[in-house]
Design a protein around this motif. Structure first.
Motif, PDB file in Angstrom:
ATOM      1  N   UNK A 117       0.828  -1.202   0.000  1.00 44.98           N
ATOM      2  CA  UNK A 117       0.000   0.000   0.000  1.00 44.98           C
ATOM      3  C   UNK A 117       0.865   1.255   0.000  1.00 44.98           C
ATOM      4  N   UNK A 118       0.523   2.186  -0.869  1.00 44.47           N
ATOM      5  CA  UNK A 118       1.247   3.447  -0.914  1.00 44.47           C
ATOM      6  C   UNK A 118       0.864   4.400   0.196  1.00 44.47           C
ATOM      7  N   UNK A 119      -0.202   4.070   0.952  1.00 41.85           N
ATOM      8  CA  UNK A 119      -0.648   4.932   2.043  1.00 41.85           C
ATOM      9  C   UNK A 119      -0.110   4.479   3.396  1.00 41.85           C
ATOM     10  N   UNK A 120      -0.189   3.157   3.671  1.00 44.18           N
ATOM     11  CA  UNK A 120       0.229   2.680   4.997  1.00 44.18           C
ATOM     12  C   UNK A 120       1.338   1.640   4.941  1.00 44.18           C
ATOM     13  N   UNK A 123       0.638  -5.009   2.986  1.00 41.87           N
ATOM     14  CA  UNK A 123       0.475  -5.798   1.759  1.00 41.87           C
ATOM     15  C   UNK A 123      -0.925  -5.642   1.190  1.00 41.87           C
ATOM     16  N   UNK A 124      -1.006  -5.626  -0.138  1.00 42.05           N
ATOM     17  CA  UNK A 124      -2.291  -5.471  -0.810  1.00 42.05           C
ATOM     18  C   UNK A 124      -2.797  -6.810  -1.323  1.00 42.05           C
ATOM     19  N   UNK A 125      -4.066  -6.851  -1.656  1.00 45.42           N
ATOM     20  CA  UNK A 125      -4.675  -8.035  -2.255  1.00 45.42           C
ATOM     21  C   UNK A 125      -5.409  -7.623  -3.522  1.00 45.42           C
ATOM     22  N   UNK A 126      -5.514  -8.562  -4.450  1.00 43.98           N
ATOM     23  CA  UNK A 126      -6.201  -8.283  -5.703  1.00 43.98           C
ATOM     24  C   UNK A 126      -7.708  -8.342  -5.503  1.00 43.98           C
ATOM     25  N   UNK A 127      -8.426  -7.367  -6.023  1.00 43.85           N
ATOM     26  CA  UNK A 127      -9.886  -7.330  -5.935  1.00 43.85           C
ATOM     27  C   UNK A 127     -10.457  -8.147  -7.081  1.00 43.85           C
ATOM     28  N   UNK A 133      -5.856  -3.246  -6.893  1.00 43.64           N
ATOM     29  CA  UNK A 133      -5.204  -3.754  -5.694  1.00 43.64           C
ATOM     30  C   UNK A 133      -5.745  -2.967  -4.501  1.00 43.64           C
ATOM     31  N   UNK A 134      -6.143  -3.704  -3.443  1.00 46.30           N
ATOM     32  CA  UNK A 134      -6.734  -3.058  -2.274  1.00 46.30           C
ATOM     33  C   UNK A 134      -5.945  -3.417  -1.030  1.00 46.30           C
ATOM     34  N   UNK A 135      -5.780  -2.426  -0.153  1.00 42.79           N
ATOM     35  CA  UNK A 135      -5.110  -2.649   1.123  1.00 42.79           C
ATOM     36  C   UNK A 135      -6.159  -3.062   2.159  1.00 42.79           C
ATOM     37  N   UNK A 140      -7.093   1.555   1.065  1.00 41.02           N
ATOM     38  CA  UNK A 140      -6.576   2.259  -0.110  1.00 41.02           C
ATOM     39  C   UNK A 140      -6.634   1.347  -1.327  1.00 41.02           C
ATOM     40  N   UNK A 141      -7.071   1.906  -2.479  1.00 42.61           N
ATOM     41  CA  UNK A 141      -7.214   1.115  -3.701  1.00 42.61           C
ATOM     42  C   UNK A 141      -6.328   1.702  -4.787  1.00 42.61           C
ATOM     43  N   UNK A 142      -5.668   0.827  -5.550  1.00 43.58           N
ATOM     44  CA  UNK A 142      -4.743   1.258  -6.599  1.00 43.58           C
ATOM     45  C   UNK A 142      -5.105   0.576  -7.910  1.00 43.58           C
TER      46      UNK A 142
END
Length: 273
Positions: A117-120, A123-127, A133-135, A140-142
């Motif tokens: 995650x670019x915010x916190x 690790x992110x997961x795929x939606x 990609x969501x944290x 946070x969503x990318x």
């Protein structure tokens, strides 16, 4: 022009398919057969340690399921397989698979650069069902990054303005181009870039065409514009030379009318045509 083939259908979920095309990137280079530019098959992917779960869906090209995975730069490769930059494959690989490879590269680069995650920093997961990609920690969503860039061919009566850019990998004279800044419209970016790079004012902007340009994630949006005033004054950090070319003038070396939108833009407005 390099563009999505009519027979291509994008996919957001993996699919079971008899015919599979594996686009595997090592760093920013596509892995292909050294002799025939073939994409790696299932056995080669397994030898590289790539699992089915490591692939991301790209789409269907004709009857082939296209998927992409990435490996760190410098990964040891089996004999007969070599990494090639996409630019180096222009004219060597069929245009359909090459266009899909450009799309696959952007998906792979998005997945590689958004594992955290670019915010916190978590690790992110795929939606599922989205290119997202969501944290789980902060929400946070990318999404895949797309960087819009304008391109403009300035015309003055029968003349066109061609420029040689300092940072271009070629020595071609081409149209002016630049990335949009936050809050700008494409039209505002054209006026700003033309004035910053060559000191000219323009008017009567006309849309020409757009093209995805996966180096690494640009969208080129091309226009023509009419000269409205000023004398050429170069931004020497960006432009090495800019010249007006009219009917009867010697034409400098320009991009070929091939896979790049720049060549098509210039060829469509050559002096005297």
């Amino acid at each position: 022009m390099l563009q999505t083939p009519p027979s291509f259908t994008p996919l957001l979920a993996a699919r079971e398919q008899d015919l599979v095309q594996n686009f595997v990137f090592c760093g920013d280079e596509l892995l292909v057969g050294e002799a025939d530019l073939a994409l790696p098959g299932a056995l080669v992917c397994a030898a590289l340690g790539i699992r089915t779960a490591d692939f991301l869906p790209v789409g269907l090209l004709d009857d082939a399921y296209c998927r992409v995975a990435w490996l760190p730069k410098g990964t040891p490769l089996p004999e007969g397989l070599r990494p090639r930059r996409l630019r180096a494959l222009f004219g060597a690989m069929e245009e359909g698979p090459l266009a899909v490879a450009g799309r696959a590269w952007q998906i792979a680069e998005w997945a590689r650069t958004h594992r955290f995650c670019g915010a916190c920093g978590g690790p992110t997961t795929h939606v599922a069902g989205e290119r997202c990609m969501r944290c789980p920690a902060c929400g946070h969503m990318a999404y895949p990054r797309i960087s819009p860039a304008m391109m403009v061919l300035v015309r003055r009566g029968p003349e066109i303005l061609l420029a040689r850019h300092n940072n271009s990998p070629t020595r071609f004279y081409t149209a002016l181009a630049g990335f949009l800044e936050a809050g700008e419209s494409i039209e505002e970016a054209i006026h700003r870039e033309v004035f910053e790079e060559v000191g000219l004012q323009v008017k009567d902007l006309r849309y020409f065409a757009s093209q995805s340009w996966p180096f690494p994630h640009s969208l080129m949006i091309a226009f023509t514009a009419e000269y409205a005033g000023g004398e050429i004054r170069l931004d020497e950090n960006e432009i090495a030379e800019a010249v007006w070319v009219g009917p009867g003038d010697a034409m400098p070396s320009i991009p070929p009318r091939g896979l790049s939108i720049a060549g098509h833009l210039i060829e469509a407005h050559l002096p005297g045509h």
